[in-house]
Design an enzyme around this catalytic site. Structure first.
Site, PDB file in Angstrom:
ATOM      1  N   GLN A  69     -10.054 -12.803   9.453  1.00 40.10           N
ATOM      2  CA  GLN A  69     -10.149 -12.436   8.048  1.00 40.10           C
ATOM      3  C   GLN A  69     -11.601 -12.463   7.609  1.00 40.10           C
ATOM      4  O   GLN A  69     -12.397 -13.231   8.120  1.00 40.10           O
ATOM      5  CB  GLN A  69      -9.345 -13.412   7.193  1.00 40.10           C
ATOM      6  CG  GLN A  69      -7.853 -13.297   7.414  1.00 40.10           C
ATOM      7  CD  GLN A  69      -7.119 -14.419   6.713  1.00 40.10           C
ATOM      8  OE1 GLN A  69      -7.273 -14.605   5.526  1.00 40.10           O
ATOM      9  NE2 GLN A  69      -6.337 -15.157   7.470  1.00 40.10           N
ATOM     10  N   HIS A  70     -11.869 -11.647   6.624  1.00 39.75           N
ATOM     11  CA  HIS A  70     -13.263 -11.422   6.283  1.00 39.75           C
ATOM     12  C   HIS A  70     -14.053 -12.705   6.074  1.00 39.75           C
ATOM     13  O   HIS A  70     -15.145 -12.873   6.603  1.00 39.75           O
ATOM     14  CB  HIS A  70     -13.392 -10.506   5.064  1.00 39.75           C
ATOM     15  CG  HIS A  70     -14.791 -10.027   4.886  1.00 39.75           C
ATOM     16  ND1 HIS A  70     -15.344  -9.070   5.712  1.00 39.75           N
ATOM     17  CD2 HIS A  70     -15.754 -10.413   4.037  1.00 39.75           C
ATOM     18  CE1 HIS A  70     -16.590  -8.873   5.352  1.00 39.75           C
ATOM     19  NE2 HIS A  70     -16.879  -9.676   4.341  1.00 39.75           N
TER      20      HIS A  70
END
Ligand code: G3D
Ligand code: MG
Length: 195
Positions: A69-70
């Site tokens: 995830q970012h």
């Protein structure tokens, strides 16, 4: 010294980083290799999963599944040290995020700690309609150019069924042990046949 302890001492550990965008299939892949049950429950990875895989004949792979995830991507560098090999998972059917996936791949390859280490790109979700083939991913990712200074391989796979996973690990394993023969004492590790 007990049997366990002496076995531990003889075991060579390879550190494999498992990277890729969120939803690429990293956790599914990891648990598919680790456990052979068909229904693998996965949840978005918070932080990371660490697994030790197949300890045949004194060799272990320690796989770090760092959340894709970012916000987790900023933490990648902290996990990169002492990595022996990179498994990069691509959702081959997610054309909308192919460029984003490629950017993360390039970012990882550029990192000082990952310089020259072997990489296997997992062209995952081959079961889905419209999935890009391993050849197409090789082209889209400009792998020949980006990986000219390291050993690399692209493996079509389906983490859900396990297809292609042991083949990928076998390739990665042989590339890693070619690269660092000193970590490897000549025994041959076998990985389960593809199911
Ligand atoms: P991540 O760890 O990289 O974030 P996950 O990804 O392992 O959590 O997988 C994300 C979703 O993709 C999951 O869907 C998972 O079942 C699915 N997936 C993983 N590999 C494959 C594959 O080879 N084929 C298909 N069709 N799907 C796959 P759900 O819906 O379970 O959240
Ligand atoms: Mg995950």
């Amino acid at each position: 010294m007990g049997l366990m302890a002496s076995t531990e001492l003889k075991t060579k550990h390879f550190r494999i980083l498992l990277l890729g965008l969120d939803e690429a299939g990293k956790s599914t892949l990891l648990y598919r290799v680790k456990f052979s049950d068909t229904d693998v429950l996965t949840a978005p990875t918070i932080g990371f999963n660490v697994e030790m895989l197949q300890r045949d004949k004194g060799v272990a792979l320690i796989v770090w599944d760092v959340g894709g995830q970012h916000k987790m991507r900023q933490l990648w560098p902290f996990y990169f040290q002492d990595t022996d090999g990179l498994l990069f998972v691509v959702d081959s059917a997610d054309k909308g995020r192919m460029e984003a996936s490629k950017r993360e791949f390039e970012r990882a390859l550029k990192h000082e700690c990952l310089k020259g280490i072997p990489v296997v790109v997992m062209a995952n979700k081959q079961d889905l309609q419209g999935a890009l083939s391993a050849d197409e991913i090789t082209k889209r990712f400009h792998l020949k150019r980006w990986c000219s200074n390291r050993d690399w391989h692209v493996q079509p796979c389906c983490a859900r069924t396990g297809q292609g996973l042991s083949a990928a690990l076998n390739v990665l394993f042989s590339l890693v042990k070619n690269k660092i023969p000193s970590k490897y004492e000549g025994s041959h590790a076998s990985i389960r046949e593809d199911r």
